[in-house]
Design a protein around this motif. Structure first.
Motif, PDB file in Angstrom:
ATOM      1  N   ARG A  68       0.827  -1.204   0.000  1.00  0.00           N
ATOM      2  CA  ARG A  68       0.000   0.000   0.000  1.00  0.00           C
ATOM      3  C   ARG A  68       0.862   1.255   0.000  1.00  0.00           C
ATOM      4  NH1 ARG A  68      -2.801  -3.223   3.575  1.00  0.00           N
ATOM      5  NH2 ARG A  68      -2.141  -2.001   5.388  1.00  0.00           N
ATOM      6  N   LYS A  69       1.992   1.220   0.696  1.00  0.00           N
ATOM      7  CA  LYS A  69       2.890   2.371   0.682  1.00  0.00           C
ATOM      8  C   LYS A  69       3.467   2.589  -0.715  1.00  0.00           C
ATOM      9  CE  LYS A  69       6.825   4.479   3.084  1.00  0.00           C
ATOM     10  NZ  LYS A  69       7.469   4.965   1.844  1.00  0.00           N
ATOM     11  N   GLU A  70       3.821   1.510  -1.388  1.00  0.00           N
ATOM     12  CA  GLU A  70       4.323   1.635  -2.751  1.00  0.00           C
ATOM     13  C   GLU A  70       3.258   2.243  -3.670  1.00  0.00           C
ATOM     14  OE1 GLU A  70       5.463  -2.306  -3.735  1.00  0.00           O
ATOM     15  OE2 GLU A  70       7.233  -2.318  -2.427  1.00  0.00           O
ATOM     16  N   LEU A  71       2.012   1.864  -3.461  1.00  0.00           N
ATOM     17  CA  LEU A  71       0.926   2.443  -4.249  1.00  0.00           C
ATOM     18  C   LEU A  71       0.792   3.935  -3.974  1.00  0.00           C
ATOM     19  CD1 LEU A  71      -1.808  -0.338  -3.890  1.00  0.00           C
ATOM     20  CD2 LEU A  71      -0.511   0.218  -5.954  1.00  0.00           C
ATOM     21  N   ALA A  72       0.874   4.315  -2.707  1.00  0.00           N
ATOM     22  CA  ALA A  72       0.745   5.732  -2.355  1.00  0.00           C
ATOM     23  C   ALA A  72       1.912   6.545  -2.902  1.00  0.00           C
ATOM     24  CB  ALA A  72       0.648   5.879  -0.839  1.00  0.00           C
ATOM     25  N   ASP A  73       3.122   6.017  -2.742  1.00  0.00           N
ATOM     26  CA  ASP A  73       4.308   6.753  -3.189  1.00  0.00           C
ATOM     27  C   ASP A  73       4.359   6.878  -4.711  1.00  0.00           C
ATOM     28  OD1 ASP A  73       5.048   6.956  -0.553  1.00  0.00           O
ATOM     29  OD2 ASP A  73       6.552   5.345  -0.643  1.00  0.00           O
ATOM     30  N   GLY A  74       3.827   5.892  -5.398  1.00  0.00           N
ATOM     31  CA  GLY A  74       3.923   5.881  -6.863  1.00  0.00           C
ATOM     32  C   GLY A  74       2.811   6.606  -7.571  1.00  0.00           C
ATOM     33  N   SER A  75       1.850   7.153  -6.821  1.00  0.00           N
ATOM     34  CA  SER A  75       0.714   7.845  -7.449  1.00  0.00           C
ATOM     35  C   SER A  75       0.547   9.224  -6.818  1.00  0.00           C
ATOM     36  CB  SER A  75      -0.568   7.028  -7.284  1.00  0.00           C
ATOM     37  OG  SER A  75      -0.804   6.735  -5.904  1.00  0.00           O
ATOM     38  N   PRO A  76       1.482  10.136  -7.061  1.00  0.00           N
ATOM     39  CA  PRO A  76       1.443  11.446  -6.412  1.00  0.00           C
ATOM     40  C   PRO A  76       0.201  12.233  -6.805  1.00  0.00           C
ATOM     41  CG  PRO A  76       3.038  11.445  -8.197  1.00  0.00           C
ATOM     42  CD  PRO A  76       2.602  10.026  -8.006  1.00  0.00           C
ATOM     43  N   PRO A  77      -0.336  13.035  -5.884  1.00  0.00           N
ATOM     44  CA  PRO A  77      -1.540  13.822  -6.193  1.00  0.00           C
ATOM     45  C   PRO A  77      -1.310  14.905  -7.235  1.00  0.00           C
ATOM     46  CG  PRO A  77      -0.650  14.410  -4.038  1.00  0.00           C
ATOM     47  CD  PRO A  77       0.096  13.195  -4.487  1.00  0.00           C
ATOM     48  N   SER A  78      -0.050  15.120  -7.611  1.00  0.00           N
ATOM     49  CA  SER A  78       0.265  16.114  -8.640  1.00  0.00           C
ATOM     50  C   SER A  78      -0.302  15.754 -10.002  1.00  0.00           C
ATOM     51  CB  SER A  78       1.784  16.263  -8.762  1.00  0.00           C
ATOM     52  OG  SER A  78       2.364  15.033  -9.192  1.00  0.00           O
ATOM     53  N   GLY A  79      -0.625  14.456 -10.206  1.00  0.00           N
ATOM     54  CA  GLY A  79      -1.079  14.019 -11.518  1.00  0.00           C
ATOM     55  C   GLY A  79       0.037  13.685 -12.472  1.00  0.00           C
ATOM     56  N   ASP A  80       1.276  13.653 -11.986  1.00  0.00           N
ATOM     57  CA  ASP A  80       2.403  13.288 -12.841  1.00  0.00           C
ATOM     58  C   ASP A  80       2.350  11.802 -13.188  1.00  0.00           C
ATOM     59  OD1 ASP A  80       3.275  15.877 -12.597  1.00  0.00           O
ATOM     60  OD2 ASP A  80       4.886  15.410 -11.159  1.00  0.00           O
TER      61      ASP A  80
END
Length: 655
Positions: free
Chosen positions: A265-277
């Motif tokens: 779950r941490k990998e999912l959070a870190d890999g999907s930044p809210p910036s939309g990048d």
């Protein structure tokens, strides 16, 4: 769907004696060919079907407990073929929803007896198809229900969950009789020919597995399915939901996964930044880029007003499959995120039956020669197209231009030599507000309308709107929508049930047992009278104008060019109605607002809408006879240098 029937016309001189002689001269092979079946029949016992479970080794250790993850596959199959030495094909639905959320309009979950054997398999597939000689397999995605592993929301673990089962069905993977035991089991009862089906996340897994090119997967039926997970959470950099894939994983995962999958779950959070990048996480969950690997045929189903899994997913997947010569079929409804079983039940069951008979049993039943597309033009009124988009559809350029009043411009074939339009982002408003006030200047939008059409104008496929726009702040979001301005009665897709009403009485679709009924609540269309219809949309963050990989702050007062992808559609703007384009900022409830409230100025001489018109530029000319001839159709331009063409939502995606 019309069924093409082949007729034999006998000459008047033909007699019974001639027919007898002809039959006598037929070789045994020819006689068998003449008697080839065209439809599987319910000749097997559902009550006495084999119900069993296996755990298939995925070869992964996502929960990092030191042993490879096993995914649970519950199987319902007819008993008689195995006793007769015959093997059967498989219909598979791989899902994360079998225990947490349920499947279908009645939110059915899997149930088991005291020995852990499957009692209720959700939906009608087993009730209907098992008596007809199919096995139905329900796979718990890794990290859900009775499977090991972790939910990784469309990534390797998700797709391997289902792919491993297909490999086992074809003798290429190992399965066990229990979750932790060592006794192996082989799928000796199947011929390995597998069709995957499912709605929403389930259909997404079908897309993802097909994109691996796995052998044995003969067809997929993705219903309202994601084709690129980035496009579920973002629209060209603009956030569609507050949450991310880590929250979605937490919603569907089992108790065991909850305890052991924090790192994933941490990998999912870190890999999907809210910036939309765009990040490597999204690349790994982009199935469109792997469309060349697809071996299976595809029967795609989509609600054109689905604002959960938006039709951009369908459009980009469909176009990529077409480029690689994949055999395809499509249904497009007026609904939102709704299964066809709940808006066109009888025709759906019949068509799905014929599709699986053709693709998995090899029956020559004519469905491959039937029209490619079924399209709901009005509630419960369907039309067909031999191809989709229809032959003769051409990308045609329309131009917004200033009108007689500021904020209300024109839309036509002639480019604007000069002119601007200005609007200010107002997150309190959205597409329905803009459409309701198209003929009235309002500060939150720029609207452009054709004259009333002299002829019907059909749009079929995906379009694009390119804007040249100058913001007043360092952040800005954009929306472009197409509107059919005129009265109509449509399915009420904005209602909580997205275009259907669930009734109290039931109809039955297959055989039942005490624990698994084939009878489901009927539905009917829920309609509403409207003065306008929004039928295609696109959103973007202007800070991602140069690249999806990295958004940048804007320079106030500087002009930027950006192309917004419009979602796929098939819509007829009738004679007497007007086609409208709205360009605005935040689309309330559909994208998140930027951190500022910019005013944006459009350079109309460099703003265009490239739309998929059936008949192309001549169709536009005939629909707008008073306008100058439309600009000729031209090849769709590629993205600007350095821009990755986007491949293409949090409420949880509705099951």
């Amino acid at each position: 769907m019309p069924i093409r029937t082949r007729f034999t016309i006998w000459r008047t001189l033909a007699t019974a004696a001639v027919a007898t002689l002809t039959a006598a001269l037929l070789t045994p092979a020819a006689a068998v060919a003449q008697a080839a079946p065209r439809e599987s029949r319910p000749v097997y016992s559902y009550a006495h079907a084999v119900r069993e479970s296996v755990w298939v080794d995925t070869g992964l250790d996502e929960d990092r407990d030191g042993r490879t993850d096993r995914v649970a596959a519950d199987i319902v199959r007819p008993a008689e073929p195995a006793r007769q030495g015959r093997r059967v094909p498989v219909i598979m639905d791989a899902s994360p929803y079998y225990s947490c959320c349920g499947r279908g309009n009645e939110s059915q979950v899997k149930t088991y007896d005291a020995h852990g054997r499957i009692v209720q398999m959700p939906l009608f597939y087993d009730n209907y198809f098992v008596p007809r000689g199919y096995a139905v397999v329900g796979v718990d995605l890794a990290g859900t229900n009775r499977s090991d592993g972790c939910v990784d929301v469309g990534g390797r673990s998700d797709t391997r969950s289902a792919k491993a089962v297909i490999d086992w069905l074809n003798g290429r993977a190992t399965a066990y009789t229990t979750r932790t035991g060592r006794k192996t089991v082989r799928a000796t009862w199947t011929n390995g020919r597998t069709g995957m089906i499912g709605k929403s996340w389930d259909g997404t897994i079908a897309n993802g597995v097909a994109a691996t090119g796995v052998r044995g997967l003969k067809t997929i039926v993705p219903i309202s399915a994601i084709s690129s997970w980035y496009d579920y959470y973002f629209a060209q950099g603009a956030a569609l939901y507050d949450g991310g894939p880590d929250e979605l994983a937490g919603y569907v995962q089992s108790d065991a996964a909850q305890a052991h999958c924090a790192a994933v779950r941490k990998e999912l959070a870190d890999g999907s930044p809210p910036s939309g990048d765009w990040t490597p996480l999204w690349t790994a969950r982009d199935y469109v880029k792997d469309a060349a690997k697809v071996r299976a045929s595809v029967f795609a189903v989509q609600g054109m007003q689905d604002l959960n899994v938006r039709t951009k997913h369908l459009g980009q997947w469909w176009d990529a499959l077409a480029r690689h010569g994949v055999r395809r079929k499509i249904w497009l409804s007026q609904t939102g995120h709704v299964d066809p079983f709940d808006y066109r039940r009888g025709a759906w069951v019949d068509t799905l039956h014929r599709w699986f008979d053709h693709e998995l049993l090899g029956y020559d039943n004519g469905i491959d020669r039937a029209p490619m597309a079924d399209i709901e033009r009005h509630p419960d009124h369907w039309v067909t197209s031999r191809a989709w988009p229809p032959h003769g559809t051409r990308t045609t350029t329309l131009h917004p231009a200033p009108g007689s009043r500021p904020g209300v411009g024109t839309l036509g074939a002639r480019p604007a030599a000069t002119g601007t339009a200005t609007f200010t982002d107002d997150p309190r408003h959205g597409e329905t507000d803009w459409a309701a006030h198209l003929t009235t200047p309002t500060p939150d939008k720029a609207g452009f309308l054709t004259a009333p059409l002299a002829r019907d104008l059909r749009l079929s496929g995906s379009g694009r709107v390119t804007v040249r726009v100058t913001p007043t702040t360092a952040t800005a979001h954009l929306t472009a929508v197409l509107v059919d301005l005129g009265p109509d009665t449509i399915r009420d897709y904005a209602d909580a049930d997205e275009g259907i009403t669930t009734l109290t009485h039931r109809s039955c679709w297959g055989a039942s047992t005490a624990g698994d009924s084939a009878c489901f609540k009927d539905t009917e269309a829920k309609t509403t009278a409207v003065d306008y219809t929004v039928f295609s949309r696109g959103w973007a963050d202007l800070g991602h104008h140069a690249s999806l990989s990295k958004g940048v702050p804007l320079t106030p007062g500087r002009a930027y060019t950006m192309t917004l992808d419009l979602a796929a559609t098939d819509h007829v703007v009738p004679r007497g109605h007007r086609l409208a384009l709205v360009i605005a900022g935040t689309d309330r409830n559909l994208i998140d607002p930027p951190s500022t409230r910019p005013t944006l100025t459009l350079d109309l001489s460099r703003t265009t809408a490239r739309l998929p018109l059936v008949g192309g530029a001549p169709a536009l000319t005939h629909a707008l006879p008073a306008t100058a001839p439309a600009a000729p159709a031209a090849p769709e331009p590629g993205p600007p240098t350095g821009v990755r063409a986007p491949r293409g939502a949090q409420t949880v995606p509705a099951p």
